[in-house]
Enzyme design. Structure first.
Site, PDB file in Angstrom:
ATOM      1  N   LYS A 117      56.646  36.437 -18.644  1.00  0.00           N
ATOM      2  CA  LYS A 117      56.557  37.582 -17.739  1.00  0.00           C
ATOM      3  C   LYS A 117      55.434  37.427 -16.715  1.00  0.00           C
ATOM      4  O   LYS A 117      55.547  37.900 -15.586  1.00  0.00           O
ATOM      5  CB  LYS A 117      56.385  38.869 -18.543  1.00  0.00           C
ATOM      6  CG  LYS A 117      57.615  39.259 -19.371  1.00  0.00           C
ATOM      7  CD  LYS A 117      57.391  40.636 -19.976  1.00  0.00           C
ATOM      8  CE  LYS A 117      58.353  41.100 -21.027  1.00  0.00           C
ATOM      9  NZ  LYS A 117      59.619  40.549 -21.254  1.00  0.00           N
ATOM     10  N   GLU A 201      49.862  46.627 -17.777  1.00  0.00           N
ATOM     11  CA  GLU A 201      50.434  47.223 -16.567  1.00  0.00           C
ATOM     12  C   GLU A 201      50.530  48.735 -16.734  1.00  0.00           C
ATOM     13  O   GLU A 201      50.408  49.259 -17.834  1.00  0.00           O
ATOM     14  CB  GLU A 201      51.787  46.581 -16.191  1.00  0.00           C
ATOM     15  CG  GLU A 201      52.919  46.857 -17.140  1.00  0.00           C
ATOM     16  CD  GLU A 201      54.229  46.136 -16.755  1.00  0.00           C
ATOM     17  OE1 GLU A 201      54.205  45.109 -16.051  1.00  0.00           O
ATOM     18  OE2 GLU A 201      55.284  46.616 -17.186  1.00  0.00           O
ATOM     19  N   HIS A 236      62.764  50.327 -27.389  1.00  0.00           N
ATOM     20  CA  HIS A 236      62.820  49.566 -26.136  1.00  0.00           C
ATOM     21  C   HIS A 236      64.049  48.665 -26.068  1.00  0.00           C
ATOM     22  O   HIS A 236      64.083  47.697 -25.327  1.00  0.00           O
ATOM     23  CB  HIS A 236      61.563  48.710 -25.930  1.00  0.00           C
ATOM     24  CG  HIS A 236      60.299  49.503 -25.905  1.00  0.00           C
ATOM     25  ND1 HIS A 236      60.035  50.457 -24.954  1.00  0.00           N
ATOM     26  CD2 HIS A 236      59.229  49.496 -26.734  1.00  0.00           C
ATOM     27  CE1 HIS A 236      58.866  50.993 -25.180  1.00  0.00           C
ATOM     28  NE2 HIS A 236      58.353  50.433 -26.261  1.00  0.00           N
ATOM     29  N   ARG A 293      70.170  34.359 -18.355  1.00  0.00           N
ATOM     30  CA  ARG A 293      71.332  34.093 -19.223  1.00  0.00           C
ATOM     31  C   ARG A 293      72.359  35.185 -18.988  1.00  0.00           C
ATOM     32  O   ARG A 293      72.110  36.135 -18.245  1.00  0.00           O
ATOM     33  CB  ARG A 293      70.878  34.155 -20.681  1.00  0.00           C
ATOM     34  CG  ARG A 293      70.165  35.478 -20.975  1.00  0.00           C
ATOM     35  CD  ARG A 293      69.857  35.670 -22.441  1.00  0.00           C
ATOM     36  NE  ARG A 293      68.852  36.704 -22.648  1.00  0.00           N
ATOM     37  CZ  ARG A 293      69.091  37.996 -22.794  1.00  0.00           C
ATOM     38  NH1 ARG A 293      70.326  38.446 -22.720  1.00  0.00           N
ATOM     39  NH2 ARG A 293      68.105  38.867 -22.987  1.00  0.00           N
TER      40      ARG A 293
HETATM   41  P1  ADP Z   1      61.817  42.844 -23.015  1.00  0.00           P
HETATM   42  O1  ADP Z   1      61.534  41.431 -22.669  1.00  0.00           O
HETATM   43  O2  ADP Z   1      61.402  43.178 -24.386  1.00  0.00           O
HETATM   44  O3  ADP Z   1      63.214  43.246 -22.665  1.00  0.00           O
HETATM   45  P2  ADP Z   1      61.006  44.455 -20.709  1.00  0.00           P
HETATM   46  O4  ADP Z   1      59.836  44.182 -19.838  1.00  0.00           O
HETATM   47  O5  ADP Z   1      62.329  44.187 -20.134  1.00  0.00           O
HETATM   48  O6  ADP Z   1      60.822  43.674 -22.072  1.00  0.00           O
HETATM   49  O7  ADP Z   1      60.918  45.976 -21.178  1.00  0.00           O
HETATM   50  C1  ADP Z   1      61.795  46.514 -22.127  1.00  0.00           C
HETATM   51  C2  ADP Z   1      61.800  48.037 -21.995  1.00  0.00           C
HETATM   52  O8  ADP Z   1      60.491  48.581 -22.183  1.00  0.00           O
HETATM   53  C3  ADP Z   1      62.223  48.551 -20.637  1.00  0.00           C
HETATM   54  O9  ADP Z   1      63.610  48.662 -20.538  1.00  0.00           O
HETATM   55  C4  ADP Z   1      61.543  49.910 -20.569  1.00  0.00           C
HETATM   56  O10 ADP Z   1      62.258  50.864 -21.307  1.00  0.00           O
HETATM   57  C5  ADP Z   1      60.243  49.657 -21.285  1.00  0.00           C
HETATM   58  N1  ADP Z   1      59.156  49.305 -20.344  1.00  0.00           N
HETATM   59  C6  ADP Z   1      58.783  48.068 -19.993  1.00  0.00           C
HETATM   60  N2  ADP Z   1      57.758  48.094 -19.112  1.00  0.00           N
HETATM   61  C7  ADP Z   1      57.478  49.393 -18.901  1.00  0.00           C
HETATM   62  C8  ADP Z   1      56.512  50.109 -18.095  1.00  0.00           C
HETATM   63  N3  ADP Z   1      55.614  49.468 -17.363  1.00  0.00           N
HETATM   64  N4  ADP Z   1      56.523  51.453 -18.142  1.00  0.00           N
HETATM   65  C9  ADP Z   1      57.407  52.110 -18.910  1.00  0.00           C
HETATM   66  N5  ADP Z   1      58.326  51.519 -19.685  1.00  0.00           N
HETATM   67  C10 ADP Z   1      58.385  50.180 -19.694  1.00  0.00           C
HETATM   68  P1  ADP Z   2      69.869  42.195 -23.188  1.00  0.00           P
HETATM   69  O1  ADP Z   2      68.581  42.018 -22.440  1.00  0.00           O
HETATM   70  O2  ADP Z   2      70.943  41.205 -22.914  1.00  0.00           O
HETATM   71  O3  ADP Z   2      70.336  43.576 -23.187  1.00  0.00           O
HETATM   72  P2  ADP Z   2      68.420  42.047 -25.617  1.00  0.00           P
HETATM   73  O4  ADP Z   2      67.103  41.990 -24.955  1.00  0.00           O
HETATM   74  O5  ADP Z   2      68.746  43.190 -26.472  1.00  0.00           O
HETATM   75  O6  ADP Z   2      69.596  41.838 -24.617  1.00  0.00           O
HETATM   76  O7  ADP Z   2      68.606  40.682 -26.409  1.00  0.00           O
HETATM   77  C1  ADP Z   2      69.810  39.958 -26.418  1.00  0.00           C
HETATM   78  C2  ADP Z   2      69.896  39.152 -27.642  1.00  0.00           C
HETATM   79  O8  ADP Z   2      68.876  38.183 -27.678  1.00  0.00           O
HETATM   80  C3  ADP Z   2      69.774  39.938 -28.895  1.00  0.00           C
HETATM   81  O9  ADP Z   2      70.622  39.351 -29.825  1.00  0.00           O
HETATM   82  C4  ADP Z   2      68.300  39.783 -29.278  1.00  0.00           C
HETATM   83  O10 ADP Z   2      68.151  39.867 -30.667  1.00  0.00           O
HETATM   84  C5  ADP Z   2      68.021  38.395 -28.766  1.00  0.00           C
HETATM   85  N1  ADP Z   2      66.672  38.213 -28.218  1.00  0.00           N
HETATM   86  C6  ADP Z   2      66.198  38.637 -27.046  1.00  0.00           C
HETATM   87  N2  ADP Z   2      64.963  38.203 -26.824  1.00  0.00           N
HETATM   88  C7  ADP Z   2      64.620  37.479 -27.898  1.00  0.00           C
HETATM   89  C8  ADP Z   2      63.467  36.737 -28.275  1.00  0.00           C
HETATM   90  N3  ADP Z   2      62.412  36.627 -27.493  1.00  0.00           N
HETATM   91  N4  ADP Z   2      63.479  36.123 -29.461  1.00  0.00           N
HETATM   92  C9  ADP Z   2      64.553  36.190 -30.244  1.00  0.00           C
HETATM   93  N5  ADP Z   2      65.681  36.855 -29.941  1.00  0.00           N
HETATM   94  C10 ADP Z   2      65.719  37.489 -28.792  1.00  0.00           C
END
Ligand code: ADP
Ligand code: ADP
Ligand code: MG
Length: 497
Positions: A117, A201, A236, A293
């Site tokens: 990130k 952040e 989340h 992906r």
């Molecule tokens: P991940 O890699 O686990 O998907 P993301 O950065 O995409 O992490 O964040 C996952 C979720 O966490 C977001 O969909 C949102 O709901 C919440 N989130 C992430 N960053 C923020 C933020 N700065 N403020 C509020 N909610 C956040």
């Molecule tokens: P999307 O962002 O496609 O909505 P998710 O963040 O929920 O999906 O993750 C998609 C799939 O990948 C899920 O099966 C989750 O368990 C797996 N996954 C996502 N990030 C990781 C990670 N960093 N390590 C292991 N599994 C992950």
């Protein structure tokens, strides 16, 4: 180069979904599986299938070297990684290329930049993509973190740079909590990702999660396939997704789409990807991360655009230019997806395992089920608890919601507890129906008691239904509404006596 033999390095619904498109393109499909998945539909469906090893992912689906070796021995020319497992592993991707094989996905370098990130933020910043206020570097010093937090204002979010799947995130409401929360985030990140880098952040208090689907070919063409609204989340992680979002205006949609294309440019992205944003109350959007992906919720974009994303991924990997431009893409109607997890929504969404003693899919116009199980199968404990995705498509949002409620009622699942009842609760909730909700929907509006009450009545109804089935010697006509059932194996057995 035309792909002839494609190995799908995944399991369950996504392996099947990829094979379907590949078969339509005349490609031979090759499944891999763990010992726990020997009888899985993805193994049956494939033209060829090879066992990788015991059930744990580390001994099967994550064995990248063994998969590459298999490709060389069996003259397989390409690998599709699906999502999860090896899909975002830049090292694996590099090795695939070094072995002379095609990887259906972006380059290792794009995966490397976007997989972290912090490096992603640094890359996109140069392309004027709006970022959540905060740091774009890893922090270890608590005092420095405190000064940054004071500057951007509480609440703040501590996030793992290598984070994914909603893990490694900590909200900090005030300075006195910062040190302990930072320590927790670091140890969670080390445990989950083997990398303790965290950053700070601004915590956007009422955000919507809106993401843009992109496709980029190897000839410099890049298009966006509009947005997916994914604000209904628990821990989340998404549970219900839809396209388009009910809140975006055509202007913001275009701005977000163009920002997503810029994110692609920042890392020379190719193939399908998703750029995730959060949107605040004032409809300002900020880049969160890019998933390099195919995404779990990609079907809603397929439904509204008519584009088969897996086919496009394969065509791009073969080196073909995109056959359409941005202007050719239009939004047609509305699509909703619910994720069917083997989880108990009345017990903090804890995974529930067991046997699918009854499993009947809903049918009809505008309904799509992407799943990876059959009636009688056990849900293994080793992998993700998602057993299916239910998708509906209709002319407008309300019709897509109504269709989804009907489909949930028609879905019969006995033997395990699923999130379907919870999804039905959300779909009927006035806040969801109105379109005015944020990522706090579940915490704000959902209490397990709401479901328990309905479930008790339903258990009685199912007991009666099963009794009817036994006495009449033929299946009862009435449907078991999976959306409101929570039938324990014992209840099922009792009624079969
Ligand atoms: P991940 O890699 O686990 O998907 P993301 O950065 O995409 O992490 O964040 C996952 C979720 O966490 C977001 O969909 C949102 O709901 C919440 N989130 C992430 N960053 C923020 C933020 N700065 N403020 C509020 N909610 C956040
Ligand atoms: P999307 O962002 O496609 O909505 P998710 O963040 O929920 O999906 O993750 C998609 C799939 O990948 C899920 O099966 C989750 O368990 C797996 N996954 C996502 N990030 C990781 C990670 N960093 N390590 C292991 N599994 C992950
Ligand atoms: Mg994310």
């Amino acid at each position: 180069m035309k792909i002839k033999r494609l190995l799908i390095a995944n399991r369950g619904e996504i392996a099947l979904r990829i094979m379907r498109s590949a078969k339509e393109m005349g490609i031979t499909t090759i499944a891999v599986f763990s010992e726990a998945d020997r009888k899985s539909p993805h193994v049956q469906f494939a033209d060829e299938a090879y066992c990788l090893g015991p059930a744990p992912s580390s001994q099967s689906y994550l064995k990248g070297d063994a998969i590459i070796e298999l490709c060389l021995i069996k003259k397989i020319d390409a690998i599709h990684p699906g999502y999860g497992f090896l899909s975002e592993n830049a090292d694996f991707r590099q090795k695939v290329e070094a072995a002379g094989l095609i990887f259906v996905g972006p380059t290792a370098s794009a995966m490397h930049i976007m997989g972290d990130k912090i490096s992603a933020k640094q890359a996109v910043k140069k392309f004027n993509v709006p970022l959540v206020p905060g740091l774009d570097e890893a922090i270890t010093d608590v005092d420095y973190a405190k000064s940054v937090a004071a500057e951007i204002g509480y609440p703040v979010l501590i996030k793992a740079s290598a984070g994914g799947g909603g893990k490694g995130m900590r909200i900090v409401e005030m300075e006195s909590e910062l040190e302990s929360q930072m320590q927790r985030a670091i140890s969670e990140a080390v445990n989950a990702f083997g990398d303790g880098s965290v950053f700070v952040e601004k915590y956007v208090t009422s955000p919507r999660h809106i993401e843009i689907q992109v496709l980029a070919d190897t000839h410099g063409n890049c298009v966006y396939l509009f947005e997916r609204e994914c604000s209904v989340q628990r821990r989340h992680q998404k549970v219900i997704e839809e396209a388009p979002s009910s809140i975006l205006t055509p202007e913001i949609r275009k701005q977000m789409g163009e920002a997503a294309v810029n994110v692609c440019k920042s890392c020379d992205y190719t193939n399908a990807g998703t750029v995730e944003f959060i949107l605040d109350e004032n409809l300002r959007f900020y880049f969160l991360e890019m998933n390099t992906r195919l995404q779990v919720e990609h079907p809603v974009s397929e439904m509204i655009t008519g584009i088969d994303l897996v086919k496009e991924q394969i065509l791009i990997a073969e080196g073909n230019p995109l056959s359409f431009s941005q202007d050719d893409l239009k939004i047609n109607g509305h699509a909703v997806e619910v994720r069917v997890y083997a989880e108990d929504p009345t017990n903090n969404f804890l995974p529930d395992i067991g046997r699918l003693s009854v499993y009947r899919r809903p049918q009809g116009n505008g309904i799509r089920v992407d799943d990876g199980f059959e009636e009688g199968m056990d849900i293994p404990i080793y992998y993700d608890p998602m057993i299916a995705k239910l998708i509906t498509h209709a002319d407008n949002r309300q019709q897509a919601i109504d269709k989804m409620i009907r489909a949930i009622d028609e879905y019969q699942i006995v033997g395990i507890t699923t999130t379907l009842s919870f999804c039905k609760f959300v779909l009927r909730h006035p806040a969801f129906v109105s379109g005015m909700f944020d990522t706090h929907f579940v915490n704000k509006h959902f209490k397990p008691e709401y479901l328990k009450q309905e479930l008790n009545t339903e258990e009685a109804a199912i007991a009666a239904l099963m009794a009817h089935k036994v006495f009449s010697g033929k299946p009862a006509k009435a449907m078991v509404p999976a959306g409101e059932t929570r039938v324990k194996e014992s209840l099922w057995k009792k009624n079969r006596k």
